[in-house]
Scaffold this motif. Structure first.
Motif, PDB file in Angstrom:
ATOM      1  N   GLU A  39      -4.310   5.955  -3.093  1.00  0.00           N
ATOM      2  CA  GLU A  39      -5.359   5.536  -2.170  1.00  0.00           C
ATOM      3  C   GLU A  39      -5.976   6.748  -1.472  1.00  0.00           C
ATOM      4  OE1 GLU A  39      -6.503   2.565  -1.984  1.00  0.00           O
ATOM      5  OE2 GLU A  39      -4.961   1.497  -3.124  1.00  0.00           O
ATOM      6  N   LEU A  40      -7.020   6.512  -0.675  1.00  0.00           N
ATOM      7  CA  LEU A  40      -7.714   7.608  -0.011  1.00  0.00           C
ATOM      8  C   LEU A  40      -7.034   8.045   1.278  1.00  0.00           C
ATOM      9  CD1 LEU A  40     -11.356   6.321  -0.546  1.00  0.00           C
ATOM     10  CD2 LEU A  40     -10.245   8.229  -1.726  1.00  0.00           C
ATOM     11  N   SER A  41      -6.006   7.306   1.696  1.00  0.00           N
ATOM     12  CA  SER A  41      -5.248   7.655   2.906  1.00  0.00           C
ATOM     13  C   SER A  41      -3.782   7.387   2.645  1.00  0.00           C
ATOM     14  CB  SER A  41      -5.718   6.788   4.091  1.00  0.00           C
ATOM     15  OG  SER A  41      -4.820   6.902   5.184  1.00  0.00           O
ATOM     16  N   ILE A  42      -2.929   8.193   3.260  1.00  0.00           N
ATOM     17  CA  ILE A  42      -1.509   7.858   3.239  1.00  0.00           C
ATOM     18  C   ILE A  42      -1.249   6.805   4.324  1.00  0.00           C
ATOM     19  CG2 ILE A  42      -0.807  10.074   2.279  1.00  0.00           C
ATOM     20  CD1 ILE A  42       0.062  10.919   5.110  1.00  0.00           C
ATOM     21  N   GLY A  43      -0.072   6.220   4.288  1.00  0.00           N
ATOM     22  CA  GLY A  43       0.274   5.188   5.273  1.00  0.00           C
ATOM     23  C   GLY A  43       0.667   3.875   4.625  1.00  0.00           C
ATOM     24  N   GLY A  44       0.266   3.697   3.356  1.00  0.00           N
ATOM     25  CA  GLY A  44       0.650   2.482   2.630  1.00  0.00           C
ATOM     26  C   GLY A  44       0.144   1.226   3.302  1.00  0.00           C
ATOM     27  N   LYS A  45       0.866   0.140   3.075  1.00  0.00           N
ATOM     28  CA  LYS A  45       0.440  -1.149   3.642  1.00  0.00           C
ATOM     29  C   LYS A  45       0.811  -1.252   5.114  1.00  0.00           C
ATOM     30  CE  LYS A  45       0.570  -3.659  -0.734  1.00  0.00           C
ATOM     31  NZ  LYS A  45       1.023  -2.550  -1.581  1.00  0.00           N
ATOM     32  N   MET A  46       1.832  -0.501   5.550  1.00  0.00           N
ATOM     33  CA  MET A  46       2.280  -0.643   6.942  1.00  0.00           C
ATOM     34  C   MET A  46       1.182  -0.262   7.923  1.00  0.00           C
ATOM     35  SD  MET A  46       5.574   0.994   8.887  1.00  0.00           S
ATOM     36  CE  MET A  46       5.800   0.673  10.644  1.00  0.00           C
ATOM     37  N   ILE A  47       0.382   0.749   7.575  1.00  0.00           N
ATOM     38  CA  ILE A  47      -0.643   1.207   8.517  1.00  0.00           C
ATOM     39  C   ILE A  47      -1.733   0.156   8.708  1.00  0.00           C
ATOM     40  CG2 ILE A  47      -2.257   2.350   6.936  1.00  0.00           C
ATOM     41  CD1 ILE A  47      -2.210   4.733   8.890  1.00  0.00           C
ATOM     42  N   LEU A  48      -1.763  -0.844   7.817  1.00  0.00           N
ATOM     43  CA  LEU A  48      -2.772  -1.903   7.920  1.00  0.00           C
ATOM     44  C   LEU A  48      -2.248  -3.153   8.616  1.00  0.00           C
ATOM     45  CD1 LEU A  48      -4.203  -1.590   4.287  1.00  0.00           C
ATOM     46  CD2 LEU A  48      -5.184  -0.651   6.379  1.00  0.00           C
ATOM     47  N   LEU A  49      -0.965  -3.163   8.986  1.00  0.00           N
ATOM     48  CA  LEU A  49      -0.372  -4.352   9.592  1.00  0.00           C
ATOM     49  C   LEU A  49      -0.702  -4.445  11.076  1.00  0.00           C
ATOM     50  CD1 LEU A  49       3.194  -4.318   7.964  1.00  0.00           C
ATOM     51  CD2 LEU A  49       1.130  -5.482   7.158  1.00  0.00           C
ATOM     52  N   SER A  50      -0.483  -5.642  11.644  1.00  0.00           N
ATOM     53  CA  SER A  50      -0.718  -5.843  13.069  1.00  0.00           C
ATOM     54  C   SER A  50       0.510  -5.400  13.868  1.00  0.00           C
ATOM     55  CB  SER A  50      -1.031  -7.310  13.336  1.00  0.00           C
ATOM     56  OG  SER A  50      -0.015  -8.149  12.796  1.00  0.00           O
ATOM     57  N   LYS A  51       1.580  -6.148  13.784  1.00  0.00           N
ATOM     58  CA  LYS A  51       2.824  -5.821  14.465  1.00  0.00           C
ATOM     59  C   LYS A  51       3.980  -6.014  13.494  1.00  0.00           C
ATOM     60  CE  LYS A  51       1.095  -7.146  19.044  1.00  0.00           C
ATOM     61  NZ  LYS A  51       1.144  -5.822  19.684  1.00  0.00           N
ATOM     62  N   CYS A  61       1.121   1.895  15.762  1.00  0.00           N
ATOM     63  CA  CYS A  61       1.656   2.829  16.752  1.00  0.00           C
ATOM     64  C   CYS A  61       2.935   3.493  16.252  1.00  0.00           C
ATOM     65  CB  CYS A  61       1.938   2.112  18.072  1.00  0.00           C
ATOM     66  SG  CYS A  61       0.504   1.285  18.765  1.00  0.00           S
ATOM     67  N   ILE A  62       3.654   2.800  15.364  1.00  0.00           N
ATOM     68  CA  ILE A  62       4.881   3.369  14.804  1.00  0.00           C
ATOM     69  C   ILE A  62       4.550   4.310  13.655  1.00  0.00           C
ATOM     70  CG2 ILE A  62       7.027   2.827  13.589  1.00  0.00           C
ATOM     71  CD1 ILE A  62       6.968   0.100  15.024  1.00  0.00           C
ATOM     72  N   THR A  63       3.667   3.847  12.793  1.00  0.00           N
ATOM     73  CA  THR A  63       3.454   4.597  11.550  1.00  0.00           C
ATOM     74  C   THR A  63       2.472   5.756  11.714  1.00  0.00           C
ATOM     75  OG1 THR A  63       3.056   4.338   9.183  1.00  0.00           O
ATOM     76  CG2 THR A  63       1.564   3.161  10.633  1.00  0.00           C
ATOM     77  N   THR A  64       1.531   5.648  12.640  1.00  0.00           N
ATOM     78  CA  THR A  64       0.540   6.721  12.775  1.00  0.00           C
ATOM     79  C   THR A  64       1.170   8.071  13.131  1.00  0.00           C
ATOM     80  OG1 THR A  64      -1.121   5.098  13.424  1.00  0.00           O
ATOM     81  CG2 THR A  64      -1.619   7.391  13.887  1.00  0.00           C
ATOM     82  N   VAL A 141     -15.591   5.975   5.414  1.00  0.00           N
ATOM     83  CA  VAL A 141     -14.244   6.395   5.804  1.00  0.00           C
ATOM     84  C   VAL A 141     -13.366   5.159   5.620  1.00  0.00           C
ATOM     85  CG1 VAL A 141     -12.778   7.131   7.727  1.00  0.00           C
ATOM     86  CG2 VAL A 141     -15.044   8.151   7.415  1.00  0.00           C
ATOM     87  N   PRO A 142     -12.232   5.261   4.900  1.00  0.00           N
ATOM     88  CA  PRO A 142     -11.490   4.046   4.510  1.00  0.00           C
ATOM     89  C   PRO A 142     -11.204   3.096   5.667  1.00  0.00           C
ATOM     90  CG  PRO A 142     -10.614   5.959   3.386  1.00  0.00           C
ATOM     91  CD  PRO A 142     -11.631   6.478   4.348  1.00  0.00           C
ATOM     92  N   PHE A 143     -10.661   3.598   6.761  1.00  0.00           N
ATOM     93  CA  PHE A 143     -10.436   2.787   7.957  1.00  0.00           C
ATOM     94  C   PHE A 143     -10.279   3.731   9.137  1.00  0.00           C
ATOM     95  CE2 PHE A 143      -6.592   3.168   5.425  1.00  0.00           C
ATOM     96  CZ  PHE A 143      -5.660   3.676   6.307  1.00  0.00           C
ATOM     97  N   SER A 144     -10.312   3.192  10.341  1.00  0.00           N
ATOM     98  CA  SER A 144     -10.470   4.043  11.520  1.00  0.00           C
ATOM     99  C   SER A 144      -9.312   5.018  11.736  1.00  0.00           C
ATOM    100  CB  SER A 144     -10.652   3.164  12.761  1.00  0.00           C
ATOM    101  OG  SER A 144      -9.522   2.325  12.942  1.00  0.00           O
ATOM    102  N   ILE A 145      -8.082   4.657  11.307  1.00  0.00           N
ATOM    103  CA  ILE A 145      -6.946   5.558  11.520  1.00  0.00           C
ATOM    104  C   ILE A 145      -6.477   6.155  10.195  1.00  0.00           C
ATOM    105  CG2 ILE A 145      -6.138   4.567  13.680  1.00  0.00           C
ATOM    106  CD1 ILE A 145      -4.177   2.864  12.147  1.00  0.00           C
ATOM    107  N   ALA A 146      -7.390   6.254   9.232  1.00  0.00           N
ATOM    108  CA  ALA A 146      -7.044   6.848   7.934  1.00  0.00           C
ATOM    109  C   ALA A 146      -6.658   8.310   8.108  1.00  0.00           C
ATOM    110  CB  ALA A 146      -8.234   6.727   6.979  1.00  0.00           C
ATOM    111  N   ASN A 147      -5.760   8.754   7.240  1.00  0.00           N
ATOM    112  CA  ASN A 147      -5.357  10.157   7.242  1.00  0.00           C
ATOM    113  C   ASN A 147      -5.260  10.624   5.786  1.00  0.00           C
ATOM    114  OD1 ASN A 147      -3.942  12.659   7.448  1.00  0.00           O
ATOM    115  ND2 ASN A 147      -3.191  12.008   9.443  1.00  0.00           N
TER     116      ASN A 147
END
Length: 431
Positions: A39-51, A61-64, A141-147
């Motif tokens: 994908e265009l950002s690391i973080g996997g599916k967890m970075i897209l979850l709510s809580k 807040c945990i994964t970022t 940009v893939p999403f606001s907290i993409a890295n």
């Protein structure tokens, strides 16, 4: 790339939570790691979850911080938008991997992520990072907290009008970029390729893809997430705030008819989590969960389940046979009430399908000289599941996270710890 390093201690395939944890553990032991993410950002599916359950801590807040630590560690090199095309074992602690890097058509060292290019782009397509709930531009940009927070051009949908090039204040747009494939050397490999979500369109009786007010659990995650597209909970069909929602558990799991007979381990708990969050976001809403068995086996899970019942979430032990749509967009669920033995029908104005998870077995095509073995469910086979769960059939290749089977986030992190320890022990034999 000038002065590019072509030799690393470890190749970690997959930039989700397990891949990041593995890479960080190895990097902190002073090993040089190449982390490859498609994908265009690391973080996997967890970075897209709510809580996350059962604590309801903010997932981002945990994964970022972990994503940021991974990206900034001097011993870790990250290739996003890249794929491992082939891995060959040439000898003991000697792997050769071909890695394809797809172009972003944006200069990574020039782009500032300002998104000035997006408003001027005339092309709108479905946003895969918002699970098709909204649209995005062809340059995005893939999403606001993409890295990394770097724009990319979806060249398949780009009209090549040049508007983004004229709008970019950093002169970062570069349509001349080409795919680049190179061969790299490694001493060890860790497979952390995670899982795939079941596509409910394979179950036509549920009407997903046909009825607009039926969504998947990941789409609901995006509606609940802090970086959500609507800033509230809406029915996709007409933008109405729902007040009577239903969850259908075991959609595509524990079901031989769709080829996935095993439990996904997380669907019960993430559905209960979402139900609790919905009760907070829509205090007047009714939430009903249709289930076969509730699997609340982890620490604090059963208490979390009881809390949901105490909040007013209704649990119905029933098997859904068919979902149909009324003229007003509401859904009628026909189900077998297991407690009474009766077939019943009930109306809801929105339905969430709690989809199961599937093995990401495409990694099997990557290993050329010695085939990576899989278990009966197409997950990477653990040779000694109890004593050395990260071991695979190829010496020097280890598995981390959900690549070896369904598991939740804490178990994925524990699994990554095991994989990094095994990889470090293997690498230490060369010192």
């Amino acid at each position: 790339m000038e002065n590019e390093v072509l030799s690393y201690d470890a190749l970690v395939i997959g930039g989700g939570i397990a891949g990041e944890e593995t890479a960080l553990n190895l990097a902190k032991m002073d090993y040089k790691v190449l982390l490859v993410e498609k994908e265009l950002s690391i973080g996997g599916k967890m970075i897209l979850l709510s809580k996350v359950f059962p604590t309801l801590d903010c997932a981002a807040c945990i994964t970022t911080p972990k994503v940021s630590e991974t990206a900034r560690h001097p011993n870790i090199t990250i290739f996003t938008g890249s794929e491992v095309k082939g891995v060959e074992k040439k000898g003991e602690r000697n792997f050769e991997a071909r890695i394809l890097r797809q172009p972003r058509y944006v200069k990574e060292d020039a782009c500032t992520g300002c998104q000035e290019c997006e408003p001027v782009c005339p092309v709108v397509v479905k946003d895969q990072y918002q699970f098709n709930l909204v649209g995005r531009k062809a340059v995005f940009v893939p999403f606001s907290i993409a890295n990394p927070r770097i724009a990319a051009i979806d060249i398949e949908n780009c009209s090549l009008c040049g508007a983004c090039e004229r709008a970019c204040p950093a002169d970062a747009i570069d349509f001349s970029q080409e795919p680049e494939e190179k061969t790299y050397q490694f001493k060890s490999v860790v497979v952390a390729t995670g899982y795939k979500l079941f596509d409910p369109i394979k179950m036509p009786r549920y009407g997903y893809g046909k009825y607009k007010n039926i969504i998947t659990s990941m789409q609901m995650e995006r509606e609940l997430a802090p970086t959500r597209p609507f800033n509230t909970i809406l029915r996709p069909g007409d933008g109405k705030m729902p007040d009577n929602l239903a969850y259908v558990l075991c959609t595509g799991s524990r079901d031989h008819t769709v080829g996935n007979p095993i439990c996904s381990q997380v669907c019960c708990m993430y559905s209960i989590k979402q139900a609790q969050l919905l009760m907070g976001a829509l205090p007047m809403a009714d939430v009903t969960i249709y289930y076969l068995h509730i699997r609340s086996f982890g620490k604090g899970f059963n208490e979390f389940y009881e809390t949901a019942k105490g909040m007013g979430v209704e649990f119905v032990k029933g098997k859904i046979g068919k979902i149909s749509e009324k003229e007003n967009g509401n859904l009628v669920l026909r189900y077998d009430d297991i407690e009474t033995g009766q077939v019943k029908e009930v109306e809801h104005d929105m339905v969430v399908l709690s989809v199961g998870i599937l093995a990401n077995d495409e990694i099997g095509q990557v290993f050329k000289t010695q085939k990576l073995e899989f278990d009966d469910y197409r997950y990477v086979k653990q040779i000694d599941e109890l004593k050395r769960p990260a071991m695979t059939n190829i010496e020097g290749v280890f598995v981390a996270g959900a690549a070896s089977g369904p598991m939740d986030i804490p178990d994925s992190i524990l699994s990554a710890g095991s994989a990094s320890s095994e990889a470090a022990s293997y690498l230490a034999l060369t010192e």
